[in-house]
Design an enzyme around this catalytic site. Structure first.
Site, mmCIF file in Angstrom:
data_model
loop_
_atom_site.group_PDB
_atom_site.id
_atom_site.type_symbol
_atom_site.label_atom_id
_atom_site.label_comp_id
_atom_site.label_asym_id
_atom_site.label_seq_id
_atom_site.Cartn_x
_atom_site.Cartn_y
_atom_site.Cartn_z
ATOM 1 N N TRP A 178 -24.922 22.668 -19.215
ATOM 2 C CA TRP A 178 -24.502 23.054 -17.886
ATOM 3 C C TRP A 178 -25.845 23.527 -17.128
ATOM 4 O O TRP A 178 -26.831 23.932 -17.717
ATOM 5 C CB TRP A 178 -23.676 24.318 -18.174
ATOM 6 C CG TRP A 178 -22.428 23.584 -18.736
ATOM 7 C CD1 TRP A 178 -21.593 22.914 -18.561
ATOM 8 C CD2 TRP A 178 -21.662 24.493 -19.893
ATOM 9 N NE1 TRP A 178 -20.513 22.829 -19.216
ATOM 10 C CE2 TRP A 178 -20.523 24.052 -20.138
ATOM 11 C CE3 TRP A 178 -21.981 25.795 -20.503
ATOM 12 C CZ2 TRP A 178 -19.697 24.285 -21.220
ATOM 13 C CZ3 TRP A 178 -21.267 26.243 -21.639
ATOM 14 C CH2 TRP A 178 -20.137 25.604 -21.765
ATOM 15 N N VAL A 225 -27.677 26.800 -18.127
ATOM 16 C CA VAL A 225 -28.191 27.069 -19.621
ATOM 17 C C VAL A 225 -29.183 26.011 -19.939
ATOM 18 O O VAL A 225 -30.464 26.101 -19.908
ATOM 19 C CB VAL A 225 -27.051 27.126 -20.567
ATOM 20 C CG1 VAL A 225 -27.439 27.148 -22.026
ATOM 21 C CG2 VAL A 225 -26.026 28.196 -20.364
ATOM 22 N N CYS A 226 -28.531 24.801 -19.920
ATOM 23 C CA CYS A 226 -29.400 23.650 -20.231
ATOM 24 C C CYS A 226 -30.337 23.042 -19.196
ATOM 25 O O CYS A 226 -31.432 22.206 -19.579
ATOM 26 C CB CYS A 226 -28.530 22.667 -20.638
ATOM 27 S SG CYS A 226 -27.688 23.092 -22.375
ATOM 28 N N ILE A 227 -30.147 23.480 -17.987
ATOM 29 C CA ILE A 227 -31.178 22.913 -17.005
ATOM 30 C C ILE A 227 -32.031 24.121 -16.521
ATOM 31 O O ILE A 227 -33.293 23.965 -16.464
ATOM 32 C CB ILE A 227 -30.462 22.453 -15.702
ATOM 33 C CG1 ILE A 227 -29.375 21.252 -16.208
ATOM 34 C CG2 ILE A 227 -31.386 22.329 -14.710
ATOM 35 C CD1 ILE A 227 -30.146 20.244 -16.628
#
Length: 210
Positions: free
Chosen positions: A115, A118-120
């Site tokens: 997402w 978070v992950c970016i």
């Protein structure tokens, strides 16, 4: 006549695709999944057409998040692409992923994934702090709410990230329609995944025959 150094070219960056997996997509509401999948197909196709160094990474693929989108595997088959599976939410904190990304020896990095918040955000902030120029393909990212996605994009922009879109990414790499070697693959990709723009190309190509 000299193009800006801030423009992306096939030679000056690496693309990092992060956690485009079923479990992450199920909770994504900031963008329709059909649109997200098309945008992912556009950036995967673009990177393949222009031979952009690309890293595909997943999180807990077998135990939680599941396989990558079919659109990714179409262009980067799992059998030959060396997906990097992690436990860390921040890709930058995984040693294998970090080495794969930095090992491309590109000062510019382009991120897309799930997402956004978070992950970016994690690898974007981390890469910028290490001196990399980071571009985020915002319409090939998504989050659990519009609020989560937008706040994440704002947070990244505040530290220097550069937001772009999937079609912008493709056309920035093409840059000149006189580049005949990539003209047909690019327009075919748009016909398949480019929505109304792709239909316009399809229409024009067919009407020119008359």
């Amino acid at each position: 006549m000299k193009p800006s150094v801030n423009l992306l070219s096939p030679e000056n960056h690496a693309l990092v695709l992060i956690d485009f997996e079923g479990q992450m997509a199920f909770a994504t509401t900031s963008i329709p999944l059909s649109e997200l999948r098309n945008n992912v197909a556009i950036i995967c196709g673009a990177s393949k057409i222009f031979n952009v160094p690309t890293v595909v990474t997943t999180v807990a693929e077998e135990s939680f998040a599941g396989p990558v989108f079919p659109e990714i595997e179409e262009y980067y088959p799992i059998a030959t692409s060396g997906y990097i599976d992690r436990t860390t939410m921040n890709t930058w904190e995984d040693e294998a992923a970090y080495k794969a990304i930095t090992g491309k020896n590109k000062q510019k990095l382009v991120f897309a994934g799930l997402w956004t918040g978070v992950c970016i955000v994690g690898p974007t902030l981390s890469a910028i702090e290490e001196g990399y120029e980071v571009y985020v393909i915002t319409d090939a990212c998504g989050d659990v709410s519009d609020e989560a996605h937008e706040r994440a994009v704002q947070r990244m922009i505040q530290v220097g990230a550069r937001p772009i879109t999937s079609i912008q990414y493709l056309l920035e790499l093409q840059r000149d329609w006189a580049r005949e070697e990539t003209y047909v693959p690019v327009t075919n990709l748009m016909k398949k995944h480019g929505g109304s723009y792709g239909l316009g190309i399809h229409y024009a190509h067919n009407m020119l025959k008359h």
